[in-house]
Write a protein that holds these residues in place. Structure first.
Motif, mmCIF file in Angstrom:
data_model
loop_
_atom_site.group_PDB
_atom_site.id
_atom_site.type_symbol
_atom_site.label_atom_id
_atom_site.label_comp_id
_atom_site.label_asym_id
_atom_site.label_seq_id
_atom_site.Cartn_x
_atom_site.Cartn_y
_atom_site.Cartn_z
ATOM 1 N N ASN A 66 0.577 -1.301 0.071
ATOM 2 C CA ASN A 66 -0.094 -0.100 -0.214
ATOM 3 C C ASN A 66 0.884 0.868 0.026
ATOM 4 O O ASN A 66 0.445 2.211 0.569
ATOM 5 N N GLY A 67 1.785 1.259 -0.964
ATOM 6 C CA GLY A 67 2.669 2.269 -1.124
ATOM 7 C C GLY A 67 3.843 2.743 0.479
ATOM 8 O O GLY A 67 4.456 3.893 0.652
ATOM 9 N N ARG A 68 3.908 1.925 0.915
ATOM 10 C CA ARG A 68 4.975 2.032 2.524
ATOM 11 C C ARG A 68 6.028 1.225 2.098
ATOM 12 O O ARG A 68 5.628 -0.375 1.787
ATOM 13 N N ASN A 69 6.807 0.930 2.875
ATOM 14 C CA ASN A 69 8.185 0.233 2.618
ATOM 15 C C ASN A 69 7.890 -0.398 3.885
ATOM 16 O O ASN A 69 8.504 -0.226 4.725
ATOM 17 N N TYR A 70 8.629 -1.890 4.086
ATOM 18 C CA TYR A 70 8.582 -2.427 5.211
ATOM 19 C C TYR A 70 10.126 -3.510 4.717
ATOM 20 O O TYR A 70 10.233 -3.853 3.701
ATOM 21 N N LEU A 71 11.110 -2.887 5.703
ATOM 22 C CA LEU A 71 12.031 -4.262 6.299
ATOM 23 C C LEU A 71 12.195 -5.574 6.771
ATOM 24 O O LEU A 71 11.805 -5.616 7.850
ATOM 25 N N ILE A 72 12.299 -6.289 5.996
ATOM 26 C CA ILE A 72 11.826 -7.221 6.693
ATOM 27 C C ILE A 72 12.713 -8.808 7.826
ATOM 28 O O ILE A 72 13.946 -9.241 6.886
ATOM 29 N N PRO A 73 12.545 -8.886 8.875
ATOM 30 C CA PRO A 73 13.834 -9.453 9.154
ATOM 31 C C PRO A 73 14.114 -11.185 9.106
ATOM 32 O O PRO A 73 13.114 -11.315 8.435
ATOM 33 N N ALA A 74 15.097 -11.169 9.452
ATOM 34 C CA ALA A 74 15.802 -12.502 9.522
ATOM 35 C C ALA A 74 14.901 -13.562 9.696
ATOM 36 O O ALA A 74 14.383 -13.604 10.945
ATOM 37 N N ASN A 75 14.231 -15.027 9.735
ATOM 38 C CA ASN A 75 13.507 -15.889 10.188
ATOM 39 C C ASN A 75 11.754 -15.780 10.613
ATOM 40 O O ASN A 75 11.631 -15.838 11.207
ATOM 41 N N ALA A 76 11.460 -14.637 9.844
ATOM 42 C CA ALA A 76 10.095 -13.100 9.851
ATOM 43 C C ALA A 76 9.161 -14.266 9.816
ATOM 44 O O ALA A 76 9.233 -15.015 8.547
#
Length: 200
Positions: A31-41
């Protein structure tokens, strides 16, 4: 990740120095927002992204609140959406960052909305950025050219540059013995010699 970000912010508040933030991993745009995904999430679908990943705006807010002198943000996170294919509707690649700290440059491994190859961008950046006496602008141009060439033209790093003045990495004209970053010196105003008055 949030604890590490908080610690980073506190260290910057104490030093008021130059912030260098590098993220290499999966990033996703929802939805137009950026997310950084943790390892093993554990993120089974995009509805869980907001509570199980770190929004990029959190990073930008921390840098802005830290009072750091200048901010270099590197995002090697423009890969394919890692969420399960049957549950995702998120857009490929990261969108343009909206919230930006003052006096900053944001460097993307690939242009907004496009993906990056694994293992290509960061090694090229690491090699270019360690050369002494190079301005960050020169570094970015070199990296952009090399990534584009080595990817066969399929990947071009992007940037958003809002620096107030040029930033050099390492000692200008040095012998590679220092690891510091300095701003380009401003020229001193010209001084007009004044006549000397002799009372003799």
């Amino acid at each position: 990740m949030l604890d590490a970000l908080g610690s980073f912010e506190e260290r910057l508040k104490a030093s008021r120095g130059i912030a260098f933030f590098h993220y290499g991993g999966h990033g996703v745009q929802v939805n137009g927002r950026n997310y950084l995904i943790p390892a093993n999430a554990d993120i089974p679908d995009e509805k869980r992204v907001a509570t199980r990943a770190v929004e990029l705006d959190e990073v930008m807010t921390a840098l802005d609140a830290s009072g750091s002198a200048v901010n270099i943000v590197v995002l090697d996170a423009c890969r394919d959406n890692p969420l399960p294919a049957t549950t995702r509707s998120a857009t490929r690649g990261l969108s343009v960052v909206q919230a930006k700290p003052k006096n900053s440059i944001i460097i993307y491994a690939a242009e907004a909305g496009s993906k990056a190859q694994d293992g290509l961008f960061t090694p090229i950046l690491a090699s270019a950025i360690t050369a002494p006496g190079r301005s960050i602008t020169d570094v970015v141009m070199q990296v952009r050219r090399q990534v584009n060439e080595q990817s066969g033209g399929t990947q071009t790093p992007g940037e958003y540059n809002q620096l107030f003045e040029e930033l050099f990495l390492g000692e200008v004209g040095g012998d590679n013995t220092t690891a510091q970053a300095i701003f380009a010196p401003k020229p001193l105003p010209a001084i007009t010699p004044q006549p000397t008055i002799n009372d003799d």
